[in-house]
Write an enzyme that holds these catalytic residues in place. Structure first.
Site, PDB file in Angstrom:
ATOM      1  N   THR A 534     -36.973  20.819  45.071  1.00  0.00           N
ATOM      2  CA  THR A 534     -37.870  21.706  45.812  1.00  0.00           C
ATOM      3  C   THR A 534     -38.220  21.046  47.134  1.00  0.00           C
ATOM      4  OG1 THR A 534     -38.762  22.679  43.807  1.00  0.00           O
ATOM      5  CG2 THR A 534     -40.094  22.911  45.774  1.00  0.00           C
ATOM      6  N   PHE A 536     -40.674  20.982  50.416  1.00  0.00           N
ATOM      7  CA  PHE A 536     -42.066  21.310  50.754  1.00  0.00           C
ATOM      8  C   PHE A 536     -42.269  21.160  52.251  1.00  0.00           C
ATOM      9  CE2 PHE A 536     -44.105  21.106  46.494  1.00  0.00           C
ATOM     10  CZ  PHE A 536     -43.049  20.562  45.764  1.00  0.00           C
TER      11      PHE A 536
END
Ligand code: PEP
Ligand code: MN
Length: 638
Positions: A534, A536
């Site tokens: 992921t 960010f």
């Protein structure tokens, strides 16, 4: 011995225990751990532990079984993070130290320092006293070399390290270096270790050519017993029967040492191999083995180097190596240590100086404690920042907007799930906020249970629907009959299991959540696809942006725009990028609230030269209805 103190011990009682031990001749160190506060007492004296156990405020006394005491994990469970100026070595960071084998002249060290800093090194190395095998080989520039090294370190804002070879040089060298280096040949020069230890300064302790791990840790113990607790161990290859490389890099020593000691360990691929082409693969092996960094030799003209030219990287090779290390970091749960440059005279410099006191920085994230987003915060910032867990993404944006948090770290994209649109939409609604950085976390799921739970006891598994989906293959095989219960958040599921104290339920969440809630990872990395990352964004108000962004080089930009409702309008804008040779790395469109069937486009691109980017922005403004630069930042991976 380890003296474990009672939780309610009074300051007076603690002082009494300390003075009792000091008077008996022990070195006493107080260590505040997550669970207990302890006093470590080491020394030549022997004492019946029961006499200490009887003192008021003492809970128990445990002997340290290893011959190294202060360096032992038995004494201190938490990782030591060695601070050298603004650089942190240890914990979840990978620090890159680079520079020439030896300082040769002003131009050489300045050129190399500038280039390694630009490529991502956070500390500068360079020998001034060279212990060479031949007395006829270049022996280093001595104090003059240290002066040049310090000049280069100051100019490019990097702490410096250099090898000390003689106890009589220690005082003089302490005036120049930020971290002493003890070379392999001197690892057991005990008089040198004692003299260096007395300064209390950080020390890089190379492993001796034929030292066992225990001998190496005993050398660290000498440094610590003499007065420093800032020791970084360095695996640099050992002498074996193998002649293909200069030494044999003992990568397995890295995880072994990390089990035995709380001190950080880094690796030196240059002296381990002695061959330029082997330096990059061995650097990656060092990082993959769990080391907290590398120290690597780089030279602007290795063929002319006065020492170790054949193993010195060209600057371009070093640049690529740092990128590769950066890409590898999330796989081992770490991130590259980056230190902002301080412009000492500017107001930005002052702001940065303040930033060094990171304990005053609050960073918002969405989720409960132990969430992957909190892990992203820890990757992006020093461990000492305070975190502000927020109920939802909008609250995290509001926290930054109102000044309750200086930064927020918010997910924007997952390699399996795609874009997290909510955060792009919120960014569009907050023109006062800007993207200052990005950080990437590898999503590894564990099966988390109450300590002592067996897998056959589990009847229900709680997790975010994504967590359940990503671990489907594991659940089908290992827990086919367990009910899968969707939960709002993975770490929230772990918190729920901890609260319920029920051995028939389990959570799927990251290992940090298990640690945070005092639970156990019964199975680790149970996700089906290992390439689950992921990304960010780190967002801030504009006035705080410069501080974070100064972690140059900036190489990415995020922009948003809307176009008129006519044929070819989007095409026209995108062709501006193509005309200037700018590489677009992401394109999204989102509906504009209140304007049915109109769209806001989000673009991420590789940042071109400043003048090309400003010209591009001007032309884009002319060809769009709305246009905004959402932020400039440093990409996690090129
Ligand atoms: C060095 O780092 O320049 C050096 C001489 O290393 P080692 O002591 O590991 O041989
Ligand atoms: Mn060398």
């Amino acid at each position: 011995m380890i003296v474990i103190l009672k939780q309610g011990i009074t300051p007076q009682e603690k002082d009494k225990v300390r003075s009792f031990l000091s008077e008996k001749g022990f070195i006493v160190k107080e260590i505040v751990g997550q669970q207990d506060t302890i006093l470590g007492a080491v020394g030549k004296v022997s004492l019946d532990p029961r006499t200490v156990e009887l003192l008021p405020g003492v809970s128990s006394v445990v002997p340290i079984s290893k011959p190294y005491k202060l360096a032992s994990r038995e004494l201190k469970k938490e990782d030591t993070i060695v601070r050298v100026g603004k650089v942190s070595i240890g914990g979840n960071r990978v620090a890159v130290i680079a520079g020439p084998c030896a300082v040769e002249n002003y131009d050489q060290i300045m050129t190399i320092a500038e280039s390694v800093r630009e490529s991502g090194a956070v500390m500068l190395r360079g020998g001034a006293f060279k212990p060479r095998t031949s007395p006829y080989a270049f022996q280093g520039l001595g104090e003059e070399g240290l002066k040049l090294l310090k000049k280069a370190g100051d100019a490019f804002d990097m702490p410096i390290t250099s090898e000390v070879v003689s106890p009589s040089d220690v005082k003089m060298m302490a005036e120049y270096v930020d971290m002493f280096q003890i070379g392999a040949r001197n690892m057991q020069n005990f008089e040198l270790l004692k003299e260096v230890g007395k300064t209390g300064m950080p020390v890089l302790l190379k492993r001796g050519l034929s030292a066992t791990i225990e001998e190496w840790l005993m050398a660290a113990e000498y440094l610590m017993a003499s007065g420093t607790d800032q020791v970084v161990l360095c695996e640099r290859g050992i002498r074996t029967y193998e002649k293909a490389t200069r030494n044999t890099l003992d990568c397995s020593a890295i995880p072994v040492v990390q089990k035995l000691t709380h001190l950080p360990v880094i690796g030196d691929p240059s002296h381990a191999t002695g061959i330029r082409d082997m330096v990059a693969p061995m650097s990656l092996a060092i990082v993959a083995s769990g080391a907290s960094g590398i120290i690597v030799e780089v030279h602007n003209a290795p063929e002319k180097a006065l020492s170790d030219g054949p193993q010195s990287l060209y600057p371009s090779q070093f640049r690529k190596l740092v990128h590769d290390i950066q890409a590898l970091c999330p796989v081992v749960g770490k991130s590259l240590e980056r230190v902002p440059r301080t412009e000492k005279t500017s107001s930005e410099g002052k702001a940065e100086a303040k930033k060094n006191d990171t304990s005053s920085i609050t960073v918002a994230f969405q989720g409960v404690r132990g969430a992957f987003s909190e892990l992203a915060v820890r990757r992006a910032f020093d461990d000492s920042v305070s975190v502000l867990p927020c109920h939802n993404f909008a609250d995290a944006f509001d926290a930054v907007s109102s000044g309750n948090a200086k930064y927020a770290v918010l997910p924007v994209e997952n390699t399996l799930g795609g874009t997290i649109y909510d955060n792009l939409d919120l960014l569009a609604m907050h023109p006062e906020l800007t993207v200052v950085g990005e950080v990437q976390v590898r999503i590894q799921h564990d099966l988390i249970v109450m300590p002592g739970t067996r897998i056959d006891e589990i009847k229900k598994v709680y997790s975010h629907p994504q967590g359940l989906k990503q671990c489907k293959a594991f659940l089908d095989k290992e827990l086919p009959d367990a009910e899968r219960v969707p939960f709002f958040d993975t770490a929230g599921a772990a918190e729920f299991v901890a609260g319920a104290k029920d051995k028939t339920i389990a959570a799927i969440a990251g290992a940090p959540a298990a640690a945070f809630y005092g639970l156990e990872s019964l199975r680790s990395s149970i996700e089906s696809d290992a390439s689950n990352y992921t990304r960010f964004y780190i967002i801030a108000r504009e006035e705080n942006a410069a501080v974070y962004r100064s972690q140059a080089p900036l190489d990415k930009a995020a922009i948003s725009f809307s176009v008129s409702d006519e044929s070819g309008s989007l095409m026209k804008v995108l062709s501006l990028l193509a005309d200037k040779g700018v590489n677009m790395t992401k394109l999204e469109s989102r509906p504009i609230p209140g304007k049915p069937w109109e769209y806001l486009f989000f673009v991420e691109l590789q940042l071109p030269q400043d003048d090309v980017f400003s010209a591009l922005c001007e032309e884009m403004k002319e060809n769009t209805v709305t246009f905004r630069v959402l932020g400039l930042y440093t990409s996690v991976i090129e």
